[in-house]
Structure formats: C-alpha cells, structure tokens
Design an enzyme around this catalytic site. Structure first.
Site, PDB file in Angstrom:
ATOM      1  N   HIS A  13      65.723  20.013  80.796  1.00 47.75           N
ATOM      2  CA  HIS A  13      65.082  19.273  79.717  1.00 47.75           C
ATOM      3  C   HIS A  13      65.818  19.506  78.401  1.00 47.75           C
ATOM      4  O   HIS A  13      65.925  18.629  77.574  1.00 47.75           O
ATOM      5  CB  HIS A  13      63.607  19.678  79.589  1.00 47.75           C
ATOM      6  CG  HIS A  13      62.823  18.749  78.716  1.00 47.75           C
ATOM      7  ND1 HIS A  13      61.579  19.008  78.265  1.00 47.75           N
ATOM      8  CD2 HIS A  13      63.158  17.546  78.196  1.00 47.75           C
ATOM      9  CE1 HIS A  13      61.160  18.012  77.504  1.00 47.75           C
ATOM     10  NE2 HIS A  13      62.101  17.110  77.447  1.00 47.75           N
ATOM     11  N   THR A  35      65.084  13.057  76.665  1.00 51.67           N
ATOM     12  CA  THR A  35      65.722  12.784  77.963  1.00 51.67           C
ATOM     13  C   THR A  35      65.380  13.871  78.980  1.00 51.67           C
ATOM     14  O   THR A  35      65.132  15.019  78.615  1.00 51.67           O
ATOM     15  CB  THR A  35      67.254  12.735  77.846  1.00 51.67           C
ATOM     16  OG1 THR A  35      67.729  14.042  77.507  1.00 51.67           O
ATOM     17  CG2 THR A  35      67.712  11.732  76.814  1.00 51.67           C
ATOM     18  N   SER A  49      50.349  34.768  73.359  1.00 50.26           N
ATOM     19  CA  SER A  49      50.676  33.590  74.154  1.00 50.26           C
ATOM     20  C   SER A  49      50.261  32.320  73.426  1.00 50.26           C
ATOM     21  O   SER A  49      49.226  32.275  72.754  1.00 50.26           O
ATOM     22  CB  SER A  49      49.952  33.666  75.502  1.00 50.26           C
ATOM     23  OG  SER A  49      49.967  32.386  76.112  1.00 50.26           O
ATOM     24  N   ASP A  92      68.695  16.508  74.351  1.00 49.27           N
ATOM     25  CA  ASP A  92      67.641  15.877  73.554  1.00 49.27           C
ATOM     26  C   ASP A  92      66.334  15.835  74.340  1.00 49.27           C
ATOM     27  O   ASP A  92      66.313  15.401  75.491  1.00 49.27           O
ATOM     28  CB  ASP A  92      68.061  14.459  73.171  1.00 49.27           C
ATOM     29  CG  ASP A  92      69.194  14.467  72.159  1.00 49.27           C
ATOM     30  OD1 ASP A  92      68.947  14.895  71.020  1.00 49.27           O
ATOM     31  OD2 ASP A  92      70.329  14.086  72.521  1.00 49.27           O
ATOM     32  N   TYR A 143      57.063  46.195  79.546  1.00 47.82           N
ATOM     33  CA  TYR A 143      56.241  46.156  78.341  1.00 47.82           C
ATOM     34  C   TYR A 143      56.064  47.547  77.756  1.00 47.82           C
ATOM     35  O   TYR A 143      56.262  48.552  78.450  1.00 47.82           O
ATOM     36  CB  TYR A 143      54.849  45.613  78.676  1.00 47.82           C
ATOM     37  CG  TYR A 143      54.808  44.120  78.893  1.00 47.82           C
ATOM     38  CD1 TYR A 143      55.318  43.546  80.053  1.00 47.82           C
ATOM     39  CD2 TYR A 143      54.255  43.281  77.930  1.00 47.82           C
ATOM     40  CE1 TYR A 143      55.280  42.176  80.240  1.00 47.82           C
ATOM     41  CE2 TYR A 143      54.215  41.900  78.122  1.00 47.82           C
ATOM     42  CZ  TYR A 143      54.724  41.360  79.275  1.00 47.82           C
ATOM     43  OH  TYR A 143      54.685  40.010  79.459  1.00 47.82           O
TER      44      TYR A 143
HETATM   45 ZN   LIG Z   1      56.897  38.616  78.410  1.00 50.37          ZN
END
Ligand SMILES: [Zn+2]
Length: 747
Positions: free
Chosen positions: A37, A603, A257, A600, A469
């Site tokens: 994409h 598209t 998130s 782009d 993490y």
């Molecule tokens: Zn992460």
C-alpha cells in the site's frame, strides 16, 4: 557561526519483499505480505559539532524495530566506507517506527523469526542497504546549518490499552500527569544556513497498528502516512541528492494503541483509522515545525555501552534481573489490537505455589507445544529452577527463551545509548517502554543533568536492538500483555534506570564509559523455511508476463475505484527499490505523464499466487475527487524468472479509460443556528490565500443552504464571517453553525 552544526539528511527505500514473507510485529504465521500500500523508507539525520568534529547519526526507518543484526551490519559497512573511527557502534542510532505491516525476518534471534519461518536474507539486505544509502546521502549533504526544537500536544491520537496495569502505579505518581499516555510530540527542525529546509524528526508515542493482523499489504501505518503527507507537501523527491525528509519516530508507546477507541482492526475501517491517526500527527508536526524558533546550541556528544540484562544486580537491594522469559498473557496478545490465537486472557498470574492457574493451564500448555513445534534444533527447558521461577514472579513462565540451547532465542546483551545535541538528550532504547516506564526513565536521566542546561529528552525506542517490553514493577505485577512480555522480570525497568543513570553521570562529568559486554554474533547460524520464487510461469504460452487478465472499464467518475488484473510475476525477483510496481498515468498532448506510483495511498498493488507459479497482480486506484477529467491508464512493472534463473523485466499496460465530471454527491449543507445572519465566503481548497472568494452567500438566522461544490474541487475552504471562523469542508458534509459560533460537522 559558532552555534551552528554541520547537518545533513538522507532518505532511501527499505521496502522488502511484497509477497510471501511474514510480517513483523503481530506474531501471526498467516500474516504474510501480499502486496503493497505504501513503501517503507529509512530517514537519516547527521549532526556534527564543528569545533570537536564529534558527530551522531539518528536514523528512523519504517520498520518494526531495529535489531542487533541490522545495527552490527550497518556499522560494519560504514567502517568499510568511512574508516574505523567516523561512524561507530557508539554514535550511530538506528531505530524503527514500529509499523506492524512490514516484512520481517531480519533478526538473528529465533523468537522474532518464529512466525516468519526463519531469517530472510533478502529483506535483511534490503533494510541494511537502504539504511547505508540514506546515511551516505546525509553524509554527502553535510553543511553548516541550524537545528530548532519545538513541542506540541497531539489530542485524541492513541489511548492506553492496558489501563488496569497503568492504574496499579502509585496514585501520587499518577496524579503528576493529566493522562495515562504521553500526548506531547517533540520535534527538531533542520535548516541549512543558505535557508534550505532539509527535514524534521519528531517523537510521539503510539503503536502503528491501525492496520491489524489481517492486513497483508506493506505499509508504514499511521506514522508512515504522516511522513507521506509531510513530504508530499514539501515536494520531497527521493531521487535527488538532497531533499526534505520528515521522520515520525516512536517513543514510550508500549501501552498506547490507536485502536482502543475503534476496536480490533477489521480490514474495513483500518485504512480510515490509520489516516486519522496519521493526519493528527502530521497536523501537529507541521504546526510546531512552522513555529519552531528555539535554536539548539551547544555540543554534540554521545556514550554507549552493552549491558547483560540476564543478571543485573539492583544495587543496594537483593533484587536482580533474570534470563529472558515470557509469561502466559504474552500469548493473549494485546487484546485491544488483535484477537488471541490461543484463547488466552490478559492478566494471568502464577498461583501462590508458582503454578499456572487451573482454568488456563491446558490452553497454556497447548500454546507451549505449538511454539516448541516451530523450533528446530533448539532446546528450551520445560522444567525450571525455583530461582528462575521466583525471579519472574508473578509471571507464569511459559517460555524461557533466555535459557534456550545452544543459544538464547532473544538477546540479553543490550545496547544503551545517550546522545546530546546542545540542550537535547536522545536515549537509544532497545525495548518498548510503557508510558509510565518511559516517564520514570526520563526523570532518572534528567535528574543527572539538572543545572547542566538540558531542557529536552527524547525516548527513542525500538533502537539498535529489540528485547520485548519494559513495564514498571507495579504494571508487571498485574501481568497484562506488556508485563508478560517484559523479558527480564519485575526489576527490568529498575535495571534500565540504574544503568542509564551511570552512563548519564559519565557523560555529564565528561568521562569515558566502558563499552561493556560483547553481544553474540549469530550471523552464521541463520536458516529459512519460507517458500520463495523459484520460477515464474505464464498461465498459457501465448499470454505474456504483464498481460491483462481483467481490464479496466472505459469510463469512471472521480471518487470511484479503477481495478485491473495482470498476469505478473513474483515481486521477490526484483524489489524495485526506489522504483515502483505501478504507475497511474494521464495523457497530456501525445505524452503519458505519471501522476501516482505504488507509494501513493490512493493506489494498491496486490499480489496472489495462482496455481503453482503463476502470479496475479491486482492494481487498484482510488480516484481522488479532485482528479481532472481526461484520459488515463494503469501500468504494471515486474520481473519474471525463467527455469535457468534469468530475470527479465516486463511491463503491463491497461486499456485507456476516461474520467469524467463527477456526478456523485456534489453538495454541502449548511444550517445557521448562530442566532443571527452569517455570510459564507467560499475559497478554492488549495489556493485560498491567493484567490479572491469564489462565491458568497448570505445565510439568515435559522436558514438552511445547499451549496454546490465546483467539479474537481472535492473540498472548499469556507469563511464564516459572523463567528469569524475558517473551516475546510468536503463534498457531502453537513455543517451547523452553533449558537456559540463553533462550526460543527453533523453526520
Ligand atoms: Zn509493540
């Protein structure tokens, strides 16, 4: 001028294989690339102190994270090009934006290649090469210039996805902050002394996970989209020697998130959500870029060390860190971003006897079995020593990757790095920090520099290596996804604070710092099970590569989607780095002019395997509303491989199609609830500063008005004279002028 630095920037393509390579971040085996994409880029910034010649490289790439393997290889190659002393492990910071929609397989550690089915040399090479090329450009562009710093608040862009864990932090600590995520964006702006603007770099904490684990198209997600918008506006050209670059780096986003407010990505609304979060970051970045006037002055300096996090003693206590292990809730995934593959919940803790909780025991064992089945040639201990179990309490260990033999499946010797550029400190951090963990680390380091003229600190995460993490001890105790994924036990953050503290002191006192432990070199231990392109075949002998399988229609309206399917070949044959798999072209006179390519967002390039070795390539173009009427066509570029391994380029071209005047919704509705008459002045959406008003309308009290938007505009800039407001309004929208003069969008 004494306050100037030598500055240089560079950008280069790092888009890896757009087909049949596992994506990095969601740990989902089914999530392999099937097209593109947008492209992924490495953006490099070099800052050099003119008096000492000390310099730093800060690089942000649209990838999941930097890995130790990538860092080591990039530095090795920089030494070949520039000699042993100019660019080293100490003064080069390589980081990822943390997009979860980029191809993986570029770690030397098995845990991160599990869902990718091993190491992928082609992608590794692509990332390393792109980083090197972007750095080379930045190096060649070095010239005197100034750096400005500014910050701003990005509202409504990301939420805390583990508030239960966050709320376990002490209440007086939480009371110091207005929010359970950090909303501040910190930005630096690079301007050469001849006035040329060469780029900006900002840090903002949000997971680029709006495209979820069902997405198979390569994309930089919300951060990549923000970079695209900024660079588009500045006319960036990746092919020129010097161009403007806009890097959107990450920060303490471990528990942040962009999906909390929308729900789990569903493949339907994800693009829209990505756009929203990207636009919000772009908007603030542009604002604080334009208004940045505070100059960074002072020295450039850096310190770097490697610490073995499997055994850091927390000084003055009897606590320590332990070899890396994952808890049960790691397999739950972050339930705000994806659904668990195993049906495990977040927040699973050990029973007092140290066992798995009864209700979850069987699914946990199943997850362990599945994981072990993916490992070949490794032994991970199933029965653990009590010391290890207690060391990770209350994490129920399901996978002790740090104890795997013949070597650990995730790194324990980790790089810690500090840069100063005048009054700015940048920390290179090889983990994902939660919001509060980031705040604590920041406070620790800033305290050392108190009174030393330091005013800003950037937490540059996903830098130089990756090791899971890091939460606070209190968050760890709750064992949400982030706590279960904190590799070295409950005191991991304290270990980071302690070690960064020492490096910061050395830096402040202008002393050298020992280089620390040596990380393991696993470059000769890599294998891969992933299928690749062997040979490409044509569906029938008379159909060439690039032949059209399903052609375009002959006529479209702006706002609709053009779709064409080609018989193509495997994109792994040639990644078309700095190039494209597609072009949208418009006829001007007797020439075809390219107006969009595969980077782009209007598209889409989709790849599918058909039968055994045929490739079907679908190209879609979402025709923007402001597209001029005229003649257009879609081109596809690819490369096929024959039985003897020869690779040949091919081109496919769709039939020509016309785009006509849009007859879709072309009105905007206005309602005047302002209480008195308002005049509406309408301006062209892009050139509204230059143009006089295109149209004016009087809207009496409580009156409604339908205004027809000129064809090809898509949007209009409206001035509401009474309330004295400006607003950009799109076709089809309904607007209400509220009694207090606010302009609201009515759905
Ligand atoms: Zn992460």
């Amino acid at each position: 001028m004494p306050n100037d630095f030598l500055i240089g920037t560079g950008i280069y393509d790092v888009t890896g294989p757009a087909a049949e390579l596992g994506m990095m971040g969601m740990a989902s085996i089914d999530q392999k690339t099937e097209g593109m994409h947008s492209r992924l880029f490495a953006r490099a910034f070099i800052v050099c102190d003119q008096t000492t010649n000390k310099r730093v490289i800060i690089l942000s790439a649209d990838i999941w994270s930097c890995t130790q393997a990538v860092k080591m290889e990039v530095v090795k190659r920089l030494k070949v090009i520039y000699g042993n002393d100019l660019y080293t492990i100490e003064n080069v910071l390589l980081s990822g934006t943390h997009t979860h929609s980029g191809p993986g397989g570029y770690s030397h550690y098995g845990l991160f290649n599990l869902s990718i089915l091993g190491f992928d040399k082609q992608n590794f090479e692509c990332i390393v090469n792109g980083m090197i090329e972007s750095i080379k450009k930045a190096h060649e562009n070095l010239a005197p210039g100034r750096i400005f710093i500014n910050s701003g608040i990005v509202e409504d862009c990301g939420n805390n996805r583990s508030p239960i864990a966050y709320d376990n932090n002490p209440s007086d600590e939480r009371a110091k902050f207005n929010n359970n995520t950090d909303k501040e964006m910190l930005l630096i702006k690079f301007v050469k002394n001849d006035g040329r603007e060469i780029g900006c770099l900002n840090w903002y904490a949000i997971h680029p996970t709006n495209r979820g684990n069902k997405n198979k198209l390569v994309t930089g997600d919300n951060k990549g989209y923000a970079s695209y918008l900024f660079e588009k506006e500045k006319g960036t050209n990746i092919h020129t020697k010097e161009t403007f670059i806009a890097a959107f780096a990450n920060s303490n986003c471990g528990d942040v998130s962009g999906n909390v407010k929308y729900g789990i990505p569903d493949l339907v609304h994800d693009f829209q959500h990505m756009k929203e979060n990207g636009e919000k970051q772009f908007k603030i970045a542009k604002e604080i870029y334009n208004s940045a006037s505070k100059q960074l002055t002072g020295n450039v300096d850096y310190r770097h060390t490697h610490i073995d996090f499997s055994k850091v003693q927390i000084e003055g206590t009897n606590h320590r860190t332990y070899p890396a292990a994952l808890g049960a809730s790691m397999f739950a995934g972050s339930t705000e971003d994806s659904t668990s593959e195993f049906g495990i919940l977040e927040g699973i803790r050990t029973t007092t006897s140290g066992d798995y909780p009864a209700g979850q025991k069987n699914i946990i064992l199943e997850a362990i079995n599945l994981l072990s089945g993916l490992l070949t040639g490794f032994k991970v201990p199933g029965i653990l020593e009590d010391e290890m179990k207690q060391g990770h309490q209350p994490k129920p260990i399901v996978f002790a990757q740090g104890l795997a033999e013949p070597f650990p499946l995730s790194p324990e010797v980790l790089p810690l790095q500090i840069f100063t550029i005048g009054s700015l400190i940048v920390l290179g951090i090889p983990v994902e920090l939660t919001t509060m963990a980031g705040r604590r680390l920041k406070e620790t380091v800033l305290k050392i520099f108190e009174g030393a003229g330091v005013e800003h600190l950037a937490l540059m995460t996903y830098a130089n290596a990756y090791s899971g993490y890091v939460t606070t001890k209190e968050e760890y105790d709750v064992q949400h996804y982030e706590g279960a994924s904190t590799h070295f036990g409950p005191y991991t953050l304290m270990a980071f604070q302690q070690e960064f503290n020492k490096i910061a002191i050395a830096m402040k006192e202008n002393k050298a710092f020992p280089s620390g432990s040596t990380p393991r070199d696993l470059s000769s231990e890599q294998t891969n099970l992933q299928t690749g392109a062997v040979t490409d075949t044509q569906p029938w002998p008379w159909i060439p590569f690039g032949g059209v399988q399903t052609d375009v229609d002959s006529f479209y309206k702006a706002g609709s989607i053009v779709k064409v399917i080609f018989w193509g070949a495997h994109p792994k044959n040639n990644l078309r780095i700095q190039g494209t798999f597609l072009e949208v072209q418009r006829k001007e006179g007797d020439k075809w002019i390219t107006i969009f390519n595969d980077n782009d967002p209007c598209t889409f390039y989709e790849w599918k395997r058909d039968f055994i070795a045929n490739s079907k390539v679908t190209i879609m173009w979402n025709i923007p509303l402001d597209t001029k009427p005229g003649e257009y066509r879609i081109c596809h570029f690819g490369d096929s491989r024959d039985v003897s391994g020869n690779i040949k380029p091919y081109t496919g071209i769709s039939s020509t199609f016309k785009i006509g005047e849009s007859s879709v919704v072309n009105e905007i509705n206005f309602k005047n609830s302002f209480g008195k008459q308002v005049e509406l002045w309408f301006y062209h959406p892009q050139d509204w500063l230059k143009w006089s008003a295109y149209d004016r309308k009087v809207l009496n009290k409580d009156e409604n008005l339908k205004w027809k938007i000129p064809s090809g505009w898509g949007k209009v800039q409206v001035r509401f004279t009474g309330p004295g407001k400006w607003k950009t309004v799109s076709v089809g929208e309904s607007i209400n002028i509220k009694p207090n003069g606010e302009i609201e969008y009515v759905s």
